[in-house]
Design an enzyme around this catalytic site. Structure first.
Site, PDB file in Angstrom:
ATOM      1  N   GLY A 110     114.271  91.123  31.305  1.00 42.34           N
ATOM      2  CA  GLY A 110     115.253  90.031  31.292  1.00 42.34           C
ATOM      3  C   GLY A 110     115.085  89.041  32.425  1.00 42.34           C
ATOM      4  O   GLY A 110     116.073  88.636  33.050  1.00 42.34           O
ATOM      5  N   SER A 111     113.836  88.619  32.689  1.00 39.90           N
ATOM      6  CA  SER A 111     113.642  87.677  33.798  1.00 39.90           C
ATOM      7  C   SER A 111     114.315  86.332  33.495  1.00 39.90           C
ATOM      8  O   SER A 111     114.835  85.686  34.405  1.00 39.90           O
ATOM      9  CB  SER A 111     112.157  87.486  34.110  1.00 39.90           C
ATOM     10  N   ASP A 155     122.239  90.932  28.461  1.00 43.31           N
ATOM     11  CA  ASP A 155     121.294  90.863  29.587  1.00 43.31           C
ATOM     12  C   ASP A 155     121.871  90.037  30.735  1.00 43.31           C
ATOM     13  O   ASP A 155     121.723  90.379  31.911  1.00 43.31           O
ATOM     14  CB  ASP A 155     119.936  90.305  29.118  1.00 43.31           C
TER      15      ASP A 155
END
Ligand code: MEV
Length: 323
Positions: A110-111, A155
């Site tokens: 989940g960058s 996220d």
């Protein structure tokens, strides 16, 4: 304030992926590998972005043009987050933003959502607007939807709140699960998955066979609710069993791949309580629940099945200002 450094954790989906896009719950945990972001006020009315991990170098755009034209994929979340912030609030001038991740953008940790959260937290501090976590969530989730069109927001919630959370689509419920840790082993498949492609694939299946897919979502919902109780009681054998059931349902949805199935089976054969893919499927990571005695054995078995071990601690702290 002219300059600030913020960081937010990556995440691992524990239970409930895909169903959570359609008004259902999931369980997600934050991991101790973080995305770091430095934001600095500059004179010119531009956004300057450096994100070397994702090959973004010397990217710049006039503030008035944010969100317009062709935006490189890796710059989209930061650019849209800045744009959404500026639609509601003001900054003294332009911005220079640098990001650096402690994890690869390939893992599915989940960058993009972590960088979105860092932008909004950082800018709210610079502008001295005390946004609540829920306000940061709403702006971050809007940013995700502006770009992807679809997604549950789980996220983003993990990046903001940290810990382990019980989450309902769009943040209708965001409930912390009060536990110290979860004994997991994480294996990366070596294959990068595209979340939107997989969400669309499931949607196609649902359009063709709504009853089947609704039935699967309902069963996943039951599993998530049972898993929440069993995790709180640390009944790991039962949690493992629920993981296997969840993985089986994801296979029925068509989002698993051979490699992930093999890694999960290898973990089970080596004595894991349970194993499942984690996230959208199609690649990214799998997780296995293990006793301390079996941890090494399970990790080696996943490697033998072609997986790459990722050393992470779960239940990590949410977004924070770094000094
Ligand atoms: C992707 O990691 C998980 C999905 O449920 C998408 C989402 O919840 O936004 C497939």
């Amino acid at each position: 304030m002219k300059k600030i450094t913020v960081s937010a954790p990556g995440k691992l989906m524990l239970f409930g992926e895909h169903a959570v896009v359609y008004n259902r719950p999931c369980l997600v945990t934050a991991v101790n590998q973080r995305l770091n972001l430095e934001a600095e006020i500059i004179k010119n009315q531009i956004l300057l972005l450096e994100a070397p991990d994702v090959q973004i170098q010397e990217y710049q755009k006039e503030l008035k043009d944010l969100g317009k034209g062709d935006i490189p994929k890796a710059a989209r979340f930061v650019e849209m987050a800045v744009k959404n912030f500026l639609t509601e609030y003001q900054l003294p001038a332009g911005l220079k933003i640098k990001t650096r991740a402690e994890f690869s953008a390939q893992f599915g940790f989940g960058s993009s959502s972590a960088s979105t959260v860092c932008v909004l937290k950082g800018l709210s501090e610079i502008a001295k607007i005390k946004l609540t976590n829920k306000e940061i969530f709403d702006l971050s989730y809007k940013t995700v939807l502006d770009i992807q069109g679809k997604g549950s927001g789980f996220d983003v919630a993990a990046a903001i709140y940290g810990g382990t959370i019980y989450f309902w689509t769009g943040g209708k419920i965001i409930e912390p699960i009060n536990i110290d840790s979860i004994p997991l082993v994480v294996g990366y498949s070596g294959i990068k998955a595209d979340t939107v492609t997989l969400i669309n694939q499931v949607k196609e299946k649902a359009d063709k066979n709504p009853e089947l897919v609704e039935g699967i979502y309902n069963r996943i919902e039951e599993i998530v609710n049972q898993a929440k109780e069993k995790i709180l009681k640390k009944e790991w054998d039962k949690v493992g069993d629920l993981m296997n059931k969840n993985h089986h349902l994801l296979k029925q949805l068509g989002v698993s791949i051979d490699k992930l199935d093999k890694m999960c089976q290898a973990a089970l054969d080596a004595g894991a309580y349970g194993a499942k893919l984690s996230g959208a499927g199609g690649g990214d990571c799998m997780i296995a629940l293990v006793s301390e005695e079996k941890r090494e054995q399970v990790a080696r078995a996943i490697e033998k099945a072609g997986g790459i071990m990722i050393e992470v601690k779960v239940n990590a702290e949410g977004v924070r200002i770094e000094v």
